[in-house]
Design an enzyme around this catalytic site. Sequence first.
Site, PDB file in Angstrom:
ATOM      1  N   SER A  41       6.553   0.409  14.512  1.00 58.44           N
ATOM      2  CA  SER A  41       5.967   0.898  13.266  1.00 58.44           C
ATOM      3  C   SER A  41       7.012   1.536  12.362  1.00 58.44           C
ATOM      4  O   SER A  41       6.803   2.625  11.811  1.00 58.44           O
ATOM      5  CB  SER A  41       4.840   1.899  13.568  1.00 58.44           C
TER       6      SER A  41
ATOM      7  N   SER B  92      -0.417   3.192   9.367  1.00 64.40           N
ATOM      8  CA  SER B  92       0.514   2.076   9.568  1.00 64.40           C
ATOM      9  C   SER B  92      -0.159   0.729   9.804  1.00 64.40           C
ATOM     10  O   SER B  92       0.541  -0.289   9.903  1.00 64.40           O
ATOM     11  CB  SER B  92       1.459   2.383  10.732  1.00 64.40           C
TER      12      SER B  92
ATOM     13  N   LYS C 206      -2.164  -3.673  15.789  1.00 65.32           N
ATOM     14  CA  LYS C 206      -1.313  -2.671  15.123  1.00 65.32           C
ATOM     15  C   LYS C 206      -1.973  -1.307  15.188  1.00 65.32           C
ATOM     16  O   LYS C 206      -3.164  -1.166  14.874  1.00 65.32           O
ATOM     17  CB  LYS C 206      -1.086  -3.062  13.654  1.00 65.32           C
TER      18      LYS C 206
ATOM     19  N   LYS D 196       0.879  -2.089   7.592  1.00 57.85           N
ATOM     20  CA  LYS D 196       1.995  -2.995   7.850  1.00 57.85           C
ATOM     21  C   LYS D 196       1.525  -4.401   8.215  1.00 57.85           C
ATOM     22  O   LYS D 196       2.323  -5.344   8.196  1.00 57.85           O
ATOM     23  CB  LYS D 196       2.883  -2.409   8.948  1.00 57.85           C
TER      24      LYS D 196
END
Length: 322
Positions: free
Chosen positions: A157, A100, A273, A103
């Site tokens: 997420s 993720s 993140k 992203k």
Amino acid sequence: MKCTSRRRKSALLCLFCIAALFIGGCGKETEVIENPYSLQENSGALTGQLFAKNLCVTEQMNFGTDQVNSEYAQAAGVFNLDRQEVMYSQNLFNKMYPASTTKILTAYIIIKHCNLDDKVTVSAEAVANMADSSKCGIQAGDVLTVRDLLYGLMLVSGNDAANVLAEYYSGSTDEFAKQMNKEALKLGATGSHFVNANGLPDEEHYTTVYDMYLIFQEAIQQKEFVDIIHTDSYEASYQDANGNTVTKTWNNTNQYLSGGVEAPKGIQVVGGKTGTTNAAGYCLVLYSTNKKGEDIISIVFKSDGRSNMYSLMNQILKTFAK
């Protein structure tokens, strides 16, 4: 590691290679770049604005790995943006699954090109087959702002939010992936290839620690991006398909923001993140500042566990970010 003269020449060579990818060849769509690099020759030397002028540049070697528990992860790096130095290098250029952390690029593209107050209706296709993945819980017919979707994307997420944003921007997730690859190349991330907006596993979806540094350092130039990743909790209020108001609270999965993990003394975490899949292991991309006020990007890819990921992150920050 500071840039040497030889490394600057290497960076210049990479510059020409990246430019060539856009000028033509390979039978793919070409793209015109506005304000291309302006290089002039004076007394036999090239002068002008070089691609790597403000970047941390290094060779393909590991250093610092004997000072920390580097076996906790397969790749990691620490980048001092103010000094333009790579402070820690562990397999920076190895092909890795980003999970993720993908992203980051999705959010960067949306924030760069879109009106965050636009309203978007969630399609049934965007939220299909979400049962076994991370999501923010939006449903077909829901109407949210782009800003709301970005918080759902980056804090919890949400793979569903990623798909909705991809459809909003490009019409389909496949078309958005093409845009992701174009943007990555523009940033010099030549070791990456993306096939989706959320980071779900695919053999053709990969990056490197160094490429993720290039993408992330560009993303944090956008105030809206920094505001989002710095948020520990966000309350979204939007309309469902029947016009009813839906309220959801989305908490940041980054334990530095949620209070689950304390950063080393002198390090102030701004945000970042997380990412986790079986193929990618535990991943974390982080933006922080040290006691001198210098901006630091630190990355850990494919750790063998969440606790080891945060442990290694703290070790490399304590040892190499000060």
